[in-house]
Design an enzyme around this catalytic site. Structure first.
Site, PDB file in Angstrom:
ATOM      1  N   THR A 167       0.829  -1.206   0.000  1.00  0.00           N
ATOM      2  CA  THR A 167       0.000   0.000   0.000  1.00  0.00           C
ATOM      3  C   THR A 167       0.863   1.255   0.000  1.00  0.00           C
ATOM      4  O   THR A 167       0.628   2.198  -0.763  1.00  0.00           O
ATOM      5  CB  THR A 167      -0.916   0.006   1.231  1.00  0.00           C
ATOM      6  OG1 THR A 167      -1.680  -1.191   1.261  1.00  0.00           O
ATOM      7  CG2 THR A 167      -1.850   1.190   1.201  1.00  0.00           C
ATOM      8  N   THR A 168       1.887   1.284   0.849  1.00  0.00           N
ATOM      9  CA  THR A 168       2.774   2.448   0.940  1.00  0.00           C
ATOM     10  C   THR A 168       3.547   2.651  -0.350  1.00  0.00           C
ATOM     11  O   THR A 168       3.966   3.776  -0.661  1.00  0.00           O
ATOM     12  CB  THR A 168       3.742   2.280   2.121  1.00  0.00           C
ATOM     13  OG1 THR A 168       2.985   1.957   3.287  1.00  0.00           O
ATOM     14  CG2 THR A 168       4.545   3.536   2.384  1.00  0.00           C
ATOM     15  N   LYS A 196       0.020 -10.369   7.671  1.00  0.00           N
ATOM     16  CA  LYS A 196       0.188  -8.978   8.077  1.00  0.00           C
ATOM     17  C   LYS A 196      -1.196  -8.510   8.506  1.00  0.00           C
ATOM     18  O   LYS A 196      -2.097  -8.335   7.674  1.00  0.00           O
ATOM     19  CB  LYS A 196       0.713  -8.115   6.930  1.00  0.00           C
ATOM     20  CG  LYS A 196       0.765  -6.631   7.277  1.00  0.00           C
ATOM     21  CD  LYS A 196       1.105  -5.767   6.067  1.00  0.00           C
ATOM     22  CE  LYS A 196       1.080  -4.292   6.451  1.00  0.00           C
ATOM     23  NZ  LYS A 196       1.373  -3.411   5.281  1.00  0.00           N
ATOM     24  N   TYR A 204      -2.660 -10.479   3.859  1.00  0.00           N
ATOM     25  CA  TYR A 204      -2.659  -9.068   4.267  1.00  0.00           C
ATOM     26  C   TYR A 204      -4.101  -8.657   4.523  1.00  0.00           C
ATOM     27  O   TYR A 204      -4.903  -8.592   3.593  1.00  0.00           O
ATOM     28  CB  TYR A 204      -2.015  -8.225   3.163  1.00  0.00           C
ATOM     29  CG  TYR A 204      -1.950  -6.734   3.405  1.00  0.00           C
ATOM     30  CD1 TYR A 204      -2.131  -6.167   4.668  1.00  0.00           C
ATOM     31  CD2 TYR A 204      -1.673  -5.871   2.343  1.00  0.00           C
ATOM     32  CE1 TYR A 204      -2.052  -4.798   4.867  1.00  0.00           C
ATOM     33  CE2 TYR A 204      -1.587  -4.500   2.536  1.00  0.00           C
ATOM     34  CZ  TYR A 204      -1.781  -3.970   3.788  1.00  0.00           C
ATOM     35  OH  TYR A 204      -1.707  -2.617   3.980  1.00  0.00           O
ATOM     36  N   ARG A 226      -9.065  -0.363   4.336  1.00  0.00           N
ATOM     37  CA  ARG A 226      -8.887  -0.046   2.921  1.00  0.00           C
ATOM     38  C   ARG A 226      -9.708  -0.955   2.018  1.00  0.00           C
ATOM     39  O   ARG A 226     -10.198  -0.527   0.974  1.00  0.00           O
ATOM     40  CB  ARG A 226      -7.402  -0.145   2.534  1.00  0.00           C
ATOM     41  CG  ARG A 226      -6.546   0.979   3.105  1.00  0.00           C
ATOM     42  CD  ARG A 226      -5.128   0.894   2.585  1.00  0.00           C
ATOM     43  NE  ARG A 226      -4.290   1.969   3.107  1.00  0.00           N
ATOM     44  CZ  ARG A 226      -4.157   3.165   2.549  1.00  0.00           C
ATOM     45  NH1 ARG A 226      -4.821   3.455   1.448  1.00  0.00           N
ATOM     46  NH2 ARG A 226      -3.370   4.075   3.083  1.00  0.00           N
ATOM     47  N   TYR A 263     -12.836  -3.938  -3.208  1.00  0.00           N
ATOM     48  CA  TYR A 263     -13.888  -3.445  -4.092  1.00  0.00           C
ATOM     49  C   TYR A 263     -14.953  -4.503  -4.384  1.00  0.00           C
ATOM     50  O   TYR A 263     -16.141  -4.254  -4.217  1.00  0.00           O
ATOM     51  CB  TYR A 263     -13.328  -2.887  -5.409  1.00  0.00           C
ATOM     52  CG  TYR A 263     -14.397  -2.159  -6.196  1.00  0.00           C
ATOM     53  CD1 TYR A 263     -14.796  -0.875  -5.838  1.00  0.00           C
ATOM     54  CD2 TYR A 263     -15.030  -2.766  -7.267  1.00  0.00           C
ATOM     55  CE1 TYR A 263     -15.805  -0.215  -6.524  1.00  0.00           C
ATOM     56  CE2 TYR A 263     -16.041  -2.131  -7.956  1.00  0.00           C
ATOM     57  CZ  TYR A 263     -16.431  -0.859  -7.587  1.00  0.00           C
ATOM     58  OH  TYR A 263     -17.429  -0.220  -8.265  1.00  0.00           O
ATOM     59  N   ILE A 274       5.351  -5.282   9.464  1.00  0.00           N
ATOM     60  CA  ILE A 274       5.518  -4.705   8.135  1.00  0.00           C
ATOM     61  C   ILE A 274       5.121  -3.245   8.279  1.00  0.00           C
ATOM     62  O   ILE A 274       3.958  -2.918   8.472  1.00  0.00           O
ATOM     63  CB  ILE A 274       4.695  -5.456   7.081  1.00  0.00           C
ATOM     64  CG1 ILE A 274       5.225  -6.896   6.953  1.00  0.00           C
ATOM     65  CG2 ILE A 274       4.781  -4.748   5.735  1.00  0.00           C
ATOM     66  CD1 ILE A 274       4.496  -7.752   5.934  1.00  0.00           C
TER      67      ILE A 274
END
Length: 291
Positions: free
Chosen positions: A43-44, A160, A132, A137, A106, A202
């Site tokens: 994501t980052t 994560k 993850y 999000r 989504y 993480i």
């Protein structure tokens, strides 16, 4: 299989393109500062605005530059199972140690759909997978029973967990496979996460404070929670400041203050952090002795 401080690497852009030289320098610096593994295209790393060709190039450069010094956990998530498979197969071919795969976003599959997604991946790709879970999000949430079931699949080795629910650390530890690795995905919760049975993080903050984050994780691993609390107190304002505006704006700004020539460019729809956010980052960097 994985532990310690693992930065979710920011992807540097310059004039709209992937800045390979700055990324190579970032990989070297992270390893020199004590990071125990690297995560490109999370994501980052703004993976959601990378083309597939760019996504694969970032992973390839990370593996090449790391040169076996630390594992590379390649971000391979997608809301499309076939595209996640494409990323995983590429990562396997270029030598990544594992793939980090987010719950499909989504589409909002139910728990059965999440399990089917990961079953398809493990059936078709021979690469260790790190789950993850970041429902803030994705909206989709991998519930503890689902994580327990997924932990029994071939090659699913870790999670994560960015759910923010610390109860889940114990639930996962008690109900998942014995060698299943628990990694925090929320920097400011890492101290409590470790005490409950986690073995690393993480991290966003490790992009800009890798040595401090590595020392913090080492203290946790040694059971030296007095030292871990001291380090956490230093890092905590930075953890908070880096999310004082939409990420990764604040972390790229912070990195530009610490690393020579690190670009702050973001891809739309992300925009630069506000003045208040920049001020908070500056204060936290000074408090941590980083500037």
């Amino acid at each position: 299989m994985f532990s310690g401080s693992i930065p979710a690497l920011a992807t540097p852009f310059r004039d709209g393109s992937f800045a390979e030289d700055q990324f190579r320098a970032l990989v070297d610096w992270q390893i020199d500062q004590g990071s125990s593994a690297l995560v490109p295209c999370g994501t980052t790393g703004e993976s959601s605005t990378l083309s597939n060709a760019e996504h694969h190039r970032v992973i390839e450069i990370c593996v090449e530059q790391a040169a076996g010094r630390v594992p590379v956990i390649a971000g391979c998530g997608s809301n499309d199972t076939t595209n996640a498979m494409l990323h995983l197969n590429f990562s396997k071919k270029c030598g990544a140690s594992a793939g980090l795969v987010v719950a499909p976003y989504y589409n909002r599959p139910n728990q059965e759909g999440i399990i089917a997604h990961f079953e398809a991946l493990t059936d078709n790709v021979d690469l260790p997978l790190v789950l993850y879970n970041v429902p803030a999000r994705t909206v989709t949430d991998m519930m503890p029973d689902t994580v327990a079931a997924l932990s029994k699949l071939p090659n699913v080795v870790a999670i994560k967990d960015a759910s923010g629910d610390l109860d889940r650390v114990t639930a996962h530890r008690l109900n998942c496979a014995d060698d299943f690795v628990l990694l925090s995905g929320v920097d400011e919760l890492s101290l409590a996460f470790s005490a409950a049975g986690g073995v690393g993080c993480i991290s966003v903050t490790a992009n800009v404070a890798p040595k401090l984050c590595a020392e913090f994780q080492a203290a946790c691993a040694a059971g030296d929670y007095a030292k871990a609390r001291e380090l956490n107190d230093v890092l905590y304002p930075l953890h908070k400041a880096l999310f004082s505006d939409a990420s990764p704006g604040p972390i790229k700004y912070a990195m530009s203050k610490v690393l020579e020539d690190f670009p702050t460019d973001l891809r739309l729809p992300m925009t630069p952090p506000s003045e208040a956010s920049r001020n908070a980052v500056d204060a936290a960097l000074k408090g941590a002795g980083l500037i």
